[in-house]
Design a protein around this motif. Structure first.
Motif, PDB file in Angstrom:
ATOM      1  N   ARG A  38       0.831  -1.195   0.000  1.00 24.81           N
ATOM      2  CA  ARG A  38       0.000   0.000   0.000  1.00 24.81           C
ATOM      3  C   ARG A  38       0.872   1.253   0.000  1.00 24.81           C
ATOM      4  NH1 ARG A  38      -3.417   2.903   3.100  1.00 24.81           N
ATOM      5  NH2 ARG A  38      -2.504   2.261   5.059  1.00 24.81           N
ATOM      6  N   ILE A 126       5.052   4.011  -7.786  1.00 20.99           N
ATOM      7  CA  ILE A 126       3.674   3.559  -7.961  1.00 20.99           C
ATOM      8  C   ILE A 126       3.424   2.393  -7.006  1.00 20.99           C
ATOM      9  CG2 ILE A 126       2.017   2.529  -9.579  1.00 20.99           C
ATOM     10  CD1 ILE A 126       2.697   5.445 -10.230  1.00 20.99           C
ATOM     11  N   ASN A 127       2.463   2.571  -6.093  1.00 23.99           N
ATOM     12  CA  ASN A 127       2.160   1.542  -5.104  1.00 23.99           C
ATOM     13  C   ASN A 127       1.036   0.616  -5.570  1.00 23.99           C
ATOM     14  OD1 ASN A 127       3.993   2.589  -3.118  1.00 23.99           O
ATOM     15  ND2 ASN A 127       2.552   4.267  -2.831  1.00 23.99           N
ATOM     16  N   GLN A 128       0.807  -0.415  -4.781  1.00 28.77           N
ATOM     17  CA  GLN A 128      -0.325  -1.340  -4.986  1.00 28.77           C
ATOM     18  C   GLN A 128      -0.360  -1.915  -6.393  1.00 28.77           C
ATOM     19  OE1 GLN A 128      -3.367   1.443  -3.395  1.00 28.77           O
ATOM     20  NE2 GLN A 128      -3.835  -0.187  -1.957  1.00 28.77           N
ATOM     21  N   THR A 129       0.816  -2.152  -6.922  1.00 26.75           N
ATOM     22  CA  THR A 129       0.899  -2.684  -8.275  1.00 26.75           C
ATOM     23  C   THR A 129       1.921  -3.817  -8.281  1.00 26.75           C
ATOM     24  OG1 THR A 129       0.337  -0.540  -9.187  1.00 26.75           O
ATOM     25  CG2 THR A 129       1.428  -2.078 -10.675  1.00 26.75           C
TER      26      THR A 129
ATOM     27  N   HIS B 193      -9.719  -2.635 -10.936  1.00 21.85           N
ATOM     28  CA  HIS B 193      -8.280  -2.475 -10.821  1.00 21.85           C
ATOM     29  C   HIS B 193      -7.901  -1.352 -11.793  1.00 21.85           C
ATOM     30  CE1 HIS B 193      -4.796  -4.036  -8.992  1.00 21.85           C
ATOM     31  NE2 HIS B 193      -4.261  -4.576 -10.047  1.00 21.85           N
ATOM     32  N   LEU B 196      -2.742   1.421 -15.113  1.00 21.06           N
ATOM     33  CA  LEU B 196      -1.485   2.020 -14.652  1.00 21.06           C
ATOM     34  C   LEU B 196      -1.373   3.511 -14.992  1.00 21.06           C
ATOM     35  CD1 LEU B 196       1.213   1.448 -13.227  1.00 21.06           C
ATOM     36  CD2 LEU B 196       2.168   0.852 -15.449  1.00 21.06           C
ATOM     37  N   LEU B 199      -2.676   5.704 -12.277  1.00 22.58           N
ATOM     38  CA  LEU B 199      -1.839   5.792 -11.087  1.00 22.58           C
ATOM     39  C   LEU B 199      -0.683   6.757 -11.299  1.00 22.58           C
ATOM     40  CD1 LEU B 199      -3.282   2.912 -10.720  1.00 22.58           C
ATOM     41  CD2 LEU B 199      -1.477   2.522  -9.079  1.00 22.58           C
ATOM     42  N   ILE B 200      -0.109   6.684 -12.507  1.00 22.89           N
ATOM     43  CA  ILE B 200       1.012   7.578 -12.820  1.00 22.89           C
ATOM     44  C   ILE B 200       0.520   9.024 -12.817  1.00 22.89           C
ATOM     45  CG2 ILE B 200       2.650   8.241 -14.641  1.00 22.89           C
ATOM     46  CD1 ILE B 200       2.859   5.278 -15.373  1.00 22.89           C
ATOM     47  N   GLU B 203       0.010  10.294  -9.255  1.00 20.94           N
ATOM     48  CA  GLU B 203       1.254  10.628  -8.554  1.00 20.94           C
ATOM     49  C   GLU B 203       1.799  11.975  -8.998  1.00 20.94           C
ATOM     50  OE1 GLU B 203       2.772   9.353  -5.976  1.00 20.94           O
ATOM     51  OE2 GLU B 203       1.223   7.809  -5.816  1.00 20.94           O
TER      52      GLU B 203
END
Lengths: 432, 269
Positions: A38, A126-129, B193, B196, B199-200, B203
Motif C-alpha cells: 500500500r 507507484i504503489n499497490q501494483t 483495478h 497504470l 496511477l502515474i 502521482e
C-alpha cells in the motif's frame, strides 16, 4: 494511451530499489519504482538495526530527519541454554560519537521516509501494483509487465529489487525456486514499554540503545538466532529459523516466540510490555553459494532478491542499499555508452566484488553448509558452555581442579576430543 | 456531465482498538485510508463519466495529509482533486463540516462549472453519523437519494436519473431530476483495478488547495466554536446476546421459528 517509457524501471520499493532510485533520480535519470504494498515499507520487515555508513552517496546528511529510534551503544551476544546464558558484551563510548554506527528503525516508517527522498529527487513511485513478468525481446529485458490494465512499462534497464521471492530473478532463470535450507523464517513482536522502563532495564539514557543477539539450545538443536533490540518506546523481540529445520523439528514460529519470551533471561526485560505488532518475513540466508546470476541484458538484481544477507552479522539492509547504489552507478556508466547489454552491465558484478558486500558474503560462504552438517555446534556447545560456567561459579565445597576435570570429562563424553578439535578447525576455517 | 464527489480520509477502523478503561478509541499508529463508501462513490462517478462523457472532481476537507486520500481518488480515475484545508475548520461537527463543504463545492462550481451529480459515501466509518452528505444536499436544496445501490438510467437531455436505494425493509426505485445528490452503499459496484496510466497521473497531479482565504465563508458557521454537537457520554455497548439454538424435528423447529417471527411480520404488513 501510448507506451509508458522510462529510462529505468525498478521493481520493489525496499532499501535496494529506493537507494537505486535516489541515485538515478539525482543524476536526472527518468525512473519509475513499482511497489506491491500500500506504501513503501508496508510489507517490509527486518530485525530493526540499520547501519549508517551505507547511506553515503544516497542521503548524505543521514540520519537528519529520518525516523530512527535509538543509536546502539552496547551489543550483547548470548549463548543461551534453557534457563541460562553465557554472554559477551561490548559497550563503547565511541558508539556515542556522531555519525552513529547504527540505529534501530521501524521499516514501515523508515522505508516511507526513504521513498520520500526518492520522490523528492524526482523518481516516480507507484504503489499497490504487482510486477508479473519481465518483457523480453529475445534474451534482452526491455521492460516490465504489471497486473494493471495498460500496465506495460518499457525501459532501457530493469533493476529487480523485488525481495527474497524475486519473481524477476526466477522468471529470467537466474535462479531456481528457493531451497528450504537457504531461507529462514523470521518472526518478531514489537513490545511496547515506557521509555523510562527501557532506559532503566538496559542501563541507557537519551537515545542510546542496546542490542542482544542470541543463539543456543533453546531451539532444540535447530539452527536459529534470536534478537532483542531497543526502540524508543518498545523493544523488538524476534527469532529466525531455517525453514527446513522448522519442518524437521516440527516447530511453529509461535512456539518459538513463546519459548523465547518465557526464557528467564528475556522475560524480565519485557515484563509488563504489551505486544503492539506481530511481524513475519522470509530471510534469504543461503549466502554466497546460493546467490543468483546478478545481471543480464538490460537487467540487474539487487538486495534480498540477490540473497545479499550476512546472517552472521545480522546485516542485510546495508548490503541492499549498497547494491542498489552500485546498480545505479553501473546504469549511469552504461548510459554514457548507450549500451545496456549484459557485457556492459557486468560492471555491476565487478563493483560488488570490490565492495564489502561480496567480500563479506564470500568470507562466510561455507557457514550455512557447516551449520547444516554440524547441528551440534549450535546445540551442544552453548549447553556445555553454560553448564561449565555454572559448575565453575557455583561454590559447593568441591575443589576447582575437580570441577575442571568434571567439565572436561563431560565435554569429552558429549562431543569427544578429536571432534572438538575438528570443530574448532572447521569454525576457524569458515569464519576466521 | 460534471460529477462532484465528497470524500473523507478516515482511520482504518479495522485497526482501531478500544481502550476499555476510558471508553475512547486508540487511534495512535492507525493508518489513514479513504472512507470505503467513498471509494465506491468515486468508482461509480468514473464509470458514469466513461459512459456518458464529462469529468469527475473530488473534494475533501481535512489536514494536508488528507491529500493522500485525494490521490487515491485520482488513481481511481477522477480528473481533479480539491483539498479544503484551514485551521478555522478544526473541530467541526457534521453541521459545520457540511457548511464548509457546501461553500467549498460552491467555489468548485465557480471554477469548474455546474455540477450534475453529487456523490458522497452513505457515512464515514469513523463517525458513522450519515449526516454530512444530507447536510450538503439540504444546503444546496437538492433532491437527495441516500443508500444508493444502483443507477438504472441517466437521461442527460431530459435531465433525470432513475436510481435504486436501500431502505430498512427493501429497495426503492426512484426517478429524480438532475442535479441530484446521492449517498452510496458499498454494494453499488465492485471496485475495478485501475489502469497504470491513472496511477502515474495521480502521482504527478497537483492537488488544488482551497482555504478560508479563497472560499467565501461565514466564519460564524465554522469550526469547533460553531459546532453545537455535544458528546454526552461515551460507552461500550453491551455485547450482543448469542442467538438461541432451536431443537426438535424439522416441523417443530419450523413452528418455533414461525411463532417467533410472526409478530414482526404483522408489523411490516
Amino acid at each position: 494511451m501510448g507506451d509508458i517509457r522510462y529510462d529505468v524501471a525498478i521493481v520493489g520499493a525496499g532499501p535496494a530499489g529506493l537507494s537505486a532510485a535516489i541515485v538515478l533520480a539525482k543524476a536526472g535519470v527518468k525512473v519509475i519504482v513499482i511497489e506491491r504494498g500500500r506504501f513503501p515499507g508496508s510489507k517490509n520487515v527486518m530485525g530493526g538495526v540499520f547501519y549508517t555508513d551505507c547511506m553515503k552517496g544516497v542521503v548524505d546528511d543521514f540520519p537528519g530527519k529520518a525516523p530512527v529510534e535509538r543509536h546502539i551503544v552496547e551489543q550483547r551476544m548470548w549463548l543461551i541454554d534453557d534457563e541460562s546464558y553465557v554472554g559477551f558484551t561490548h559497550k563503547n563510548a565511541k558508539f556515542d560519537n556522531q555519525p552513529y554506527n547504527c540505529h534501530t528503525v521501524f521499516r514501515a516508517q523508515f522505508d516511507k521516509w526513504l521513498a520520500q527522498q526518492a520522490t523528492g529527487a524526482g523518481a516516480l513511485i507507484i504503489n499497490q501494483t504487482v510486477v508479473t513478468e519481465p518483457i523480453m525481446e529475445g534474451d534482452k529485458v526491455v521492460g516490465i509487465r504489471t497486473d494493471r490494465p495498460e500496465g506495460d512499462i518499457m525501459a532501457d534497464c530493469v533493476i529487480a529489487a523485488d525481495g527474497v521471492n524475486s519473481f524477476i530473478a526466477k522468471s529470467l532463470g537466474f535462479r531456481s525456486n528457493l531451497k528450504k535450507n537457504a531461507v529462514a523464517l523470521g518472526v518478531k513482536e514489537i513490545i511496547g514499554l515506557d521509555e523510562k522502563v527501557i532506559n532503566d532495564r538496559f542501563n541507557v539514557s537519551g537515545s542510546q540503545g542496546v542490542t542482544i543477539e542470541m543463539t543456543g539450545s533453546l531451539f532444540e538443536g535447530a539452527e536459529a538466532m534470536a534478537f532483542l533490540y531497543t526502540n524508543k518506546k518498545s523493544v523488538s523481540l524476534g527469532v529466525g529459523m531455517i525453514i527446513e529445520d522448522m519442518i524437521e523439528h516440527n516447530i511453529n514460529p509461535n512456539e518459538l516466540m513463546e519459548s523465547l519470551k518465557a526464557h528467564p533471561a528475556i522475560s524480565p526485560l519485557i515484563e509488563g510490555g504489551e505486544t503492539k505488532e506481530y511481524l513475519a518475513h522470509m530471510i534469504p540466508e543461503g549466502g554466497y553459494n546460493e546467490m543468483p546470476r546478478l545481471f543480464g541484458d538490460g537487467v540487474m538484481i539487487a538486495g534480498d532478491a540477490a540473497m545479499m544477507v550476512n546472517a552472521v552479522h545480522r546485516e542485510g539492509s546495508n548490503l541492499a542499499i549498497t547494491s542498489g547504489k552500485l546498480a545505479a552507478q553501473t546504469y549511469l556508466e552504461a548510459a554514457e555508452k548507450g549500451d545496456f547489454s549484459a557485457d556492459t552491465l557486468s560492471v555491476y558484478a565487478d563493483k560488488l566484488q570490490e565492495s564489502f558486500v561480496m567480500k563479506d558474503l564470500k568470507k562466510y560462504k561455507e557457514l550455512p553448509k557447516l551449520l547444516q552438517k554440524n547441528r551440534h555446534l549450535l546445540d551442544k556447545y552453548p549447553k556445555l558452555i553454560n553448564d561449565a560456567a555454572f559448575e565453575l561459579l557455583k561454590v559447593d565445597g568441591i575443589s576447582k581442579q575437580a570441577k575442571q576435570r568434571s567439565i572436561w570429562k563431560n565435554m569429552k563424553q558429549q562431543i569427544g576430543f578429536t571432534r572438538m578439535l575438528k570443530d574448532l578447525y572447521k569454525i576457524w576455517r569458515t569464519v576466521g | 456531465m460534471h460529477i462532484l464527489v465528497f470524500v473523507k480520509q478516515v482511520p482504518d477502523a479495522s485497526q482501531v482498538r478500544v481502550n476499555y478503561e476510558t471508553g475512547t478509541l486508540i487511534r495512535e499508529g492507525v493508518p489513514a485510508i479513504l472512507n470505503p463508501f467513498e471509494e465506491h462513490a468515486v468508482e461509480e462517478a468514473v464509470r458514469l463519466k466513461d459512459e456518458h462523457g464529462g469529468k469527475v472532481t473530488v473534494l475533501t476537507m481535512g489536514p494536508p495529509q488528507a491529500s493522500e486520500a485525494l490521490k487515491q481518488c485520482l488513481a481511481r480515475g477522477a480528473d481533479k482533486a480539491y483539498l479544503l484545508s484551514d485551521r478555522i475548520f478544526a473541530g467541526s461537527d457534521t453541521l459545520a463540516t457540511s457548511y464548509a463543504l457546501y461553500e467549498g463545492a460552491r467555489k468548485i462550481i465557480e471554477l469548474e462549472g455546474d455540477v450534475d451529480l453529487f456523490f458522497a459515501g452513505k457515512q464515514a466509518i469513523d463517525g458513522d453519523t450519515a449526516q454530512t452528505g444530507p447536510g450538503i444536499a439540504t444546503r444546496f436544496d437538492l433532491p437527495l437519494v441516500t443508500y444508493l445501490i444502483k443507477i438504472n438510467e441517466i437521461n442527460l437531455e431530459e435531465k433525470y436519473v432513475v436510481a435504486t436505494r436501500l431502505t430498512e425493509f427493501g429497495q426503492e426505485t426512484v426517478k429524480v431530476p438532475i442535479p441530484v445528490f446521492f449517498t452510496v452503499e458499498e454494494s453499488l459496484n465492485v471496485l475495478s483495478h485501475s489502469p497504470l496510466p491513472y496511477l502515474i497521473k495521480a502521482e504527478k497531479a497537483k492537488i488544488e488547495l482551497l482555504s478560508g482565504e479563497n472560499v467565501n465563508l461565514d466564519k460564524q458557521q465554522c469550526g469547533l466554536k460553531h459546532s453545537p454537537t455535544m458528546v454526552k457520554k461515551a460507552f461500550t455497548p453491551e455485547k450482543r446476546q448469542r442467538g438461541a439454538t432451536l431443537s426438535g424435528t424439522l416441523d417443530e423447529v419450523a413452528d418455533q421459528i414461525a411463532s417467533k417471527i410472526a409478530p414482526f411480520l404483522k408489523k411490516v404488513s
